[in-house]
Design a protein around this motif. Structure first.
Motif, PDB file in Angstrom:
ATOM      1  N   GLY A 234      13.007  93.841  70.498  1.00 58.54           N
ATOM      2  CA  GLY A 234      13.072  92.704  71.407  1.00 58.54           C
ATOM      3  C   GLY A 234      14.411  92.576  72.089  1.00 58.54           C
ATOM      4  N   SER A 235      15.425  93.301  71.602  1.00 59.56           N
ATOM      5  CA  SER A 235      16.741  93.243  72.242  1.00 59.56           C
ATOM      6  C   SER A 235      17.342  94.648  72.236  1.00 59.56           C
ATOM      7  CB  SER A 235      17.645  92.231  71.533  1.00 59.56           C
ATOM      8  OG  SER A 235      17.746  92.540  70.157  1.00 59.56           O
ATOM      9  N   VAL A 236      18.355  94.868  71.419  1.00 62.84           N
ATOM     10  CA  VAL A 236      18.975  96.192  71.353  1.00 62.84           C
ATOM     11  C   VAL A 236      18.090  97.120  70.527  1.00 62.84           C
ATOM     12  CG1 VAL A 236      21.032  97.478  70.707  1.00 62.84           C
ATOM     13  CG2 VAL A 236      21.248  95.119  71.497  1.00 62.84           C
ATOM     14  N   PRO A 237      17.604  98.219  71.088  1.00 65.47           N
ATOM     15  CA  PRO A 237      16.682  99.090  70.345  1.00 65.47           C
ATOM     16  C   PRO A 237      17.400  99.873  69.249  1.00 65.47           C
ATOM     17  CG  PRO A 237      17.231 100.065  72.459  1.00 65.47           C
ATOM     18  CD  PRO A 237      17.847  98.689  72.455  1.00 65.47           C
ATOM     19  N   ILE A 238      16.634 100.228  68.214  1.00 60.98           N
ATOM     20  CA  ILE A 238      17.131 101.069  67.127  1.00 60.98           C
ATOM     21  C   ILE A 238      16.325 102.361  67.149  1.00 60.98           C
ATOM     22  CG2 ILE A 238      17.437 101.288  64.633  1.00 60.98           C
ATOM     23  CD1 ILE A 238      17.633  98.266  64.482  1.00 60.98           C
ATOM     24  N   ASP A 239      17.028 103.496  67.213  1.00 59.02           N
ATOM     25  CA  ASP A 239      16.382 104.796  67.343  1.00 59.02           C
ATOM     26  C   ASP A 239      16.678 105.660  66.123  1.00 59.02           C
ATOM     27  OD1 ASP A 239      15.507 104.097  69.890  1.00 59.02           O
ATOM     28  OD2 ASP A 239      17.324 104.877  70.839  1.00 59.02           O
ATOM     29  N   LEU A 240      15.698 106.450  65.747  1.00 55.52           N
ATOM     30  CA  LEU A 240      15.923 107.500  64.757  1.00 55.52           C
ATOM     31  C   LEU A 240      16.430 108.701  65.534  1.00 55.52           C
ATOM     32  CD1 LEU A 240      15.694 108.273  61.783  1.00 55.52           C
ATOM     33  CD2 LEU A 240      13.383 109.106  62.247  1.00 55.52           C
TER      34      LEU A 240
ATOM     35  N   ALA B 288      28.838  93.608  67.375  1.00 56.57           N
ATOM     36  CA  ALA B 288      29.588  93.288  68.587  1.00 56.57           C
ATOM     37  C   ALA B 288      29.644  94.491  69.527  1.00 56.57           C
ATOM     38  CB  ALA B 288      31.004  92.840  68.215  1.00 56.57           C
ATOM     39  N   LEU B 289      29.822  95.676  68.960  1.00 54.51           N
ATOM     40  CA  LEU B 289      29.857  96.887  69.772  1.00 54.51           C
ATOM     41  C   LEU B 289      28.525  97.125  70.469  1.00 54.51           C
ATOM     42  CD1 LEU B 289      31.318  99.485  70.645  1.00 54.51           C
ATOM     43  CD2 LEU B 289      30.572 100.540  68.496  1.00 54.51           C
ATOM     44  N   ALA B 290      27.428  96.964  69.727  1.00 56.88           N
ATOM     45  CA  ALA B 290      26.099  97.163  70.316  1.00 56.88           C
ATOM     46  C   ALA B 290      25.804  96.109  71.378  1.00 56.88           C
ATOM     47  CB  ALA B 290      25.040  97.131  69.223  1.00 56.88           C
ATOM     48  N   THR B 291      26.294  94.889  71.163  1.00 55.83           N
ATOM     49  CA  THR B 291      26.075  93.829  72.151  1.00 55.83           C
ATOM     50  C   THR B 291      26.789  94.151  73.461  1.00 55.83           C
ATOM     51  OG1 THR B 291      25.859  92.176  70.398  1.00 55.83           O
ATOM     52  CG2 THR B 291      26.364  91.376  72.612  1.00 55.83           C
ATOM     53  N   ASP B 292      28.032  94.613  73.369  1.00 55.63           N
ATOM     54  CA  ASP B 292      28.776  94.964  74.583  1.00 55.63           C
ATOM     55  C   ASP B 292      28.195  96.190  75.270  1.00 55.63           C
ATOM     56  OD1 ASP B 292      30.424  92.853  74.209  1.00 55.63           O
ATOM     57  OD2 ASP B 292      32.268  94.004  73.902  1.00 55.63           O
ATOM     58  N   ALA B 293      27.796  97.189  74.454  1.00 58.92           N
ATOM     59  CA  ALA B 293      27.304  98.441  75.027  1.00 58.92           C
ATOM     60  C   ALA B 293      25.826  98.379  75.381  1.00 58.92           C
ATOM     61  CB  ALA B 293      27.554  99.595  74.052  1.00 58.92           C
ATOM     62  N   GLY B 294      25.088  97.443  74.776  1.00 58.67           N
ATOM     63  CA  GLY B 294      23.661  97.326  75.037  1.00 58.67           C
ATOM     64  C   GLY B 294      22.824  98.342  74.300  1.00 58.67           C
TER      65      GLY B 294
ATOM     66  N   LEU C 297      29.442 105.550  73.723  1.00 54.02           N
ATOM     67  CA  LEU C 297      30.537 106.321  74.323  1.00 54.02           C
ATOM     68  C   LEU C 297      30.474 106.268  75.846  1.00 54.02           C
ATOM     69  CD1 LEU C 297      30.634 109.432  71.946  1.00 54.02           C
ATOM     70  CD2 LEU C 297      32.030 107.370  71.873  1.00 54.02           C
ATOM     71  N   GLY C 298      29.261 106.260  76.395  1.00 56.71           N
ATOM     72  CA  GLY C 298      29.109 106.121  77.842  1.00 56.71           C
ATOM     73  C   GLY C 298      29.612 104.772  78.331  1.00 56.71           C
ATOM     74  N   ALA C 299      29.311 103.713  77.563  1.00 56.53           N
ATOM     75  CA  ALA C 299      29.784 102.382  77.939  1.00 56.53           C
ATOM     76  C   ALA C 299      31.307 102.305  77.887  1.00 56.53           C
ATOM     77  CB  ALA C 299      29.165 101.336  77.013  1.00 56.53           C
ATOM     78  N   VAL C 300      31.916 102.951  76.902  1.00 54.76           N
ATOM     79  CA  VAL C 300      33.377 102.974  76.815  1.00 54.76           C
ATOM     80  C   VAL C 300      33.969 103.697  78.023  1.00 54.76           C
ATOM     81  CG1 VAL C 300      35.348 103.796  75.477  1.00 54.76           C
ATOM     82  CG2 VAL C 300      33.360 102.856  74.300  1.00 54.76           C
ATOM     83  N   ALA C 301      33.370 104.828  78.377  1.00 56.49           N
ATOM     84  CA  ALA C 301      33.873 105.591  79.522  1.00 56.49           C
ATOM     85  C   ALA C 301      33.787 104.792  80.822  1.00 56.49           C
ATOM     86  CB  ALA C 301      33.089 106.897  79.647  1.00 56.49           C
ATOM     87  N   ARG C 302      32.786 103.929  80.919  1.00 56.00           N
ATOM     88  CA  ARG C 302      32.619 103.108  82.131  1.00 56.00           C
ATOM     89  C   ARG C 302      33.401 101.798  82.055  1.00 56.00           C
ATOM     90  NH1 ARG C 302      27.337 104.836  80.996  1.00 56.00           N
ATOM     91  NH2 ARG C 302      26.840 102.798  80.058  1.00 56.00           N
TER      92      ARG C 302
ATOM     93  N   GLU D 110      32.933  99.228  79.950  1.00 54.80           N
ATOM     94  CA  GLU D 110      32.015  98.098  79.809  1.00 54.80           C
ATOM     95  C   GLU D 110      32.214  97.310  78.515  1.00 54.80           C
ATOM     96  OE1 GLU D 110      28.141  99.695  80.241  1.00 54.80           O
ATOM     97  OE2 GLU D 110      28.381 100.218  82.360  1.00 54.80           O
ATOM     98  N   LEU D 111      33.161  97.706  77.683  1.00 52.69           N
ATOM     99  CA  LEU D 111      33.415  96.939  76.470  1.00 52.69           C
ATOM    100  C   LEU D 111      34.266  95.726  76.818  1.00 52.69           C
ATOM    101  CD1 LEU D 111      34.159  99.538  73.635  1.00 52.69           C
ATOM    102  CD2 LEU D 111      32.015  98.448  74.254  1.00 52.69           C
ATOM    103  N   ASP D 112      33.775  94.532  76.492  1.00 53.78           N
ATOM    104  CA  ASP D 112      34.497  93.303  76.814  1.00 53.78           C
ATOM    105  C   ASP D 112      35.553  92.944  75.773  1.00 53.78           C
ATOM    106  OD1 ASP D 112      32.902  92.975  79.092  1.00 53.78           O
ATOM    107  OD2 ASP D 112      31.356  91.902  77.954  1.00 53.78           O
ATOM    108  N   HIS D 113      35.376  93.407  74.554  1.00 52.91           N
ATOM    109  CA  HIS D 113      36.302  93.024  73.477  1.00 52.91           C
ATOM    110  C   HIS D 113      36.703  94.268  72.675  1.00 52.91           C
ATOM    111  CE1 HIS D 113      33.378  89.765  74.264  1.00 52.91           C
ATOM    112  NE2 HIS D 113      34.471  89.004  74.310  1.00 52.91           N
ATOM    113  N   PRO D 114      37.343  95.247  73.294  1.00 51.45           N
ATOM    114  CA  PRO D 114      37.632  96.503  72.581  1.00 51.45           C
ATOM    115  C   PRO D 114      38.558  96.334  71.387  1.00 51.45           C
ATOM    116  CG  PRO D 114      38.790  96.423  74.685  1.00 51.45           C
ATOM    117  CD  PRO D 114      37.840  95.267  74.680  1.00 51.45           C
TER     118      PRO D 114
END
Length: 664
Positions: free
Chosen positions: A70-76, A186-192, A200-205, A207-211
């Protein structure tokens, strides 16, 4: 079979072996050892195949969604790059050696089936951490390792030391895991996303609000898991468990997980200069403090435990200057020689015949009796001291080179101050490491304690794995020029400056320690060092855990050994260093006592306040019931009299009220 399928089998096989071992441990004990060894061997072989196929090239990335959240997905998810492939090989090889070694070391232990199953589960959990491409799945392996360490460290639960050590390991690591879990969310919330590639893609762009906040929260968990200051105090006490467990925890699982996690997510930490500075200071204090503590210990396993803390400090220092290649390179090198050191120490204990002989002040005549342990442990100590051409030299130099580049401004991932902090601490630790490594060798194999009785030749299951681990301890560093593709393409070769400084300081530490030892030995009569109670015969030391406590009561205090060079080298620091600089006492005053006081207050409020109100309510109801019961006499005349009296009273009240109203 595809590489992805093989990678899935790597953590799955030890897990299945663990389940089968637990189910068949009592009903079919003959299957316990094969179920312990064969799945782990198969996992190690498959890890090698996966590493060969990955080849240091493009990462293997595959995923399937576990369930909609329903929000941040969890993948195997699987994410296997060069780092993951090589670390998985290390885990598989060390776990295989530990399982084979344990068949001899614990062959008479009645709890061997559960022990072997937990070791397999431990291995599976670490492999899950290594291969996982999703942070929530990684967290599952992370926490399983915590509970496995609790049970394995407390394997000898009959002794208070083992019970206390297992509980301490669990609580201290959980203390770091709470902020770690918050940091992951918090990391998953910022990165989505929980996917490592997505993060890592979000960090490169950017997009982390509270690193900074995220990095510091994650560092708390890393400090707990990888025994970094100030959450390192659980690791020396964890020596209460069986020695093969110590080898597994110190070389390939648990403490390696925090370093590996930081290496995997290094861009997240590098996004905050403050976090990198904190990591550098933490690594520097850990390196120097643990080396000083190791120089003061009399217990051989505690020396190695503090040594592990210091070497993990080197790895954390490499990460603090933004070089995950040198950190993982040292992780691999250290895994080989530290596993060898612990297993060789186990052979020493087995040959001595009692766990009390972990005290180096009581050792004597072991070099000729256990030549396999003598020679292989010598190789491992040379690697630990970073003497060329042993493996530890190349990996330690890679860390110092990375720190040098950062200090001189040639690498800008981290602040220059972090580079200088790691470089200076690393050089000082090189001196101290060589000192305590030689001290351990001299006191173990050239000691003058009471010689233990001869217990026969050591089992081949124990001695064979020592030589297997001696090969990478000696030669792994020589592969440094061929590993660039596996480590982000960065060169790991030593430079002249750091090689001369590091090796020179290590040589100075060894020479000074040897000179002090010779001087003290010449001044100390042999009879004084050897005047200790004879060591009783125990065929298999780990079969009778009660001897641990009983024999420990008869050990001389390290301060009483006049031939100990560590005491002379440390001077007034010896007492604090031997006690871990009293950090446990500080924690007892700062945390344990306030918690116990708060618990006592809560207990007082519960018993004296809350329970008082509850008891009062019950007493009131009981009294009211007593009054009502007294009114029920069963006499009809009494009831009629009461009714008539009540009627009269009501009539009088009614007339009075009517008159009052009329008068108004």
């Amino acid at each position: 079979m595809t590489t992805t399928t093989l990678a899935v089998l790597v953590p799955l096989l030890p897990f299945l072996g663990s389940v089968a071992g637990l189910l068949l441990g009592r009903t079919a004990p003959g299957y316990v050892r094969p179920l312990a060894v064969l799945p782990t061997v198969a996992a190690a072989v498959l890890a090698v195949v996966v590493a060969v196929r990955q080849g240091g090239g493009k990462a293997i990335d595959a995923a399937t969604q576990l369930t909609p959240t329903g929000s941040v997905p969890i993948d195997l998810a699987l994410y296997i790059d060069g780092f993951a492939a090589l670390v998985a090989v290390l885990v598989g090889v060390v776990a295989t050696c530990v399982q084979i070694y344990s068949t001899g070391y614990l062959r008479d232990d009645p709890r061997y089936p559960s022990y072997a199953a937990l070791v397999s589960l431990f291995t599976s959990a670490m492999l899950l951490v290594v291969y996982s491409g999703d942070l929530m799945v990684l967290l599952v392996g992370w926490e399983i390792m915590g509970i496995c360490s609790y049970f394995l460290v407390g394997h000898y639960w009959e002794t208070p030391e083992a019970r206390a050590a297992s509980l301490k390991a669990f609580l201290v690591t959980k203390l770091g895991d709470v902020p770690f879990l918050i940091g992951l969310f918090a990391l998953a919330t910022d990165a989505g996303t929980f996917r490592i590639t997505g993060v890592l893609g979000a960090v490169a762009r950017g997009e982390l609000d509270h690193p900074t906040v995220i990095a510091l929260l994650l560092l708390a968990g890393v400090a707990g898991k990888s025994a970094q200051f100030p959450l390192h105090t659980w690791l020396p006490d964890a020596m209460a468990g069986p020695t093969p467990v110590s080898a597994l925890i110190h070389a390939a699982t648990m403490v390696a997980a925090g370093i590996y996690f930081t290496a995997r997510l290094l861009p997240v930490f590098a996004a905050s200069a403050a976090a990198m500075t904190v990591l550098a200071v933490m690594a520097a204090i850990t390196m120097v403090g643990s080396a000083l503590a190791a120089l003061a210990q009399d217990d051989i396993k505690r020396v190695l435990a503090y040594s592990t803390i210091g070497q993990l400090g080197y790895m954390a220092g490499a990460l603090a200057v933004g070089d995950r290649g040198s950190a993982v390179f040292h992780l691999l090198s250290h895994g080989a020689f530290k596993a060898l050191l612990f297993l060789a120490a186990g052979t020493v204990i087995h040959a001595a015949g009692t766990n009390s002989l972990t005290a180096m002040s009581r050792m004597s005549g072991l070099a000729k009796r256990i030549p396999d342990a003598y020679w292989t442990m010598t190789v491992a100590l040379l690697a630990l001291a970073a003497i060329p051409p042993f493996a530890g030299f190349f990996s330690k130099e890679a860390v110092l080179v990375a720190a040098e580049h950062t200090a001189l401004g040639e690498r800008t991932v981290a602040p220059a101050g972090a580079g200088w902090t790691v470089l200076v601490a690393g050089l000082l630790t090189a001196f101290l490491t060589a000192a305590y490594a030689l001290r351990l060798w001299l006191r173990t194999f050239r000691g003058r304690g009471a010689e233990a009785p001869e217990h026969g030749r050591q089992p081949i299951a124990m001695t064979s794995v020592l030589w297997v681990l001696a090969i990478p301890s000696l030669g792994f560093g020589l592969t440094v020029t061929y590993l660039d593709d596996w480590f982000d393409g960065n060169a790991l070769t030593p430079t002249v400056t750091t090689a001369v400084l590091g090796t020179g300081l290590a040589a100075a530490g060894a020479v000074i320690t040897y000179a002090v030892w010779r001087t003290l030995a010449a001044r100390t009569p042999v009879t004084a060092a050897a005047a200790q109670a004879p060591v009783p015969h125990v065929a298999h030391p780990d079969a009778d855990p009660g001897l641990v406590e009983a024999e420990a009561l008869r050990l001389p205090h390290p301060a009483e050994d006049p031939a100990d060079p560590g005491r002379a080298l440390l001077g007034p620091l010896h007492g604090p260093a031997a006690d871990g600089f009293h950090l446990d006492a500080v924690y007892r005053k700062a945390f344990v006592r306030p918690v116990l006081a708060a618990a006592s207050l809560v207990r007082f409020l519960d018993r004296e306040v809350v329970d008082t109100y509850v008891r009062a309510a019950g007493t009131s109801a009981k009294g009211l019931g007593w009054l009502v019961r007294r009114a029920q006499t069963g006499n009809v005349q009494t009831y009629l009299s009461a009714l008539l009296a009540g009627s009269v009273v009501l009539a009088i009240v009614a007339v009075a009220l009517a008159n009052a109203v009329a008068g108004a």
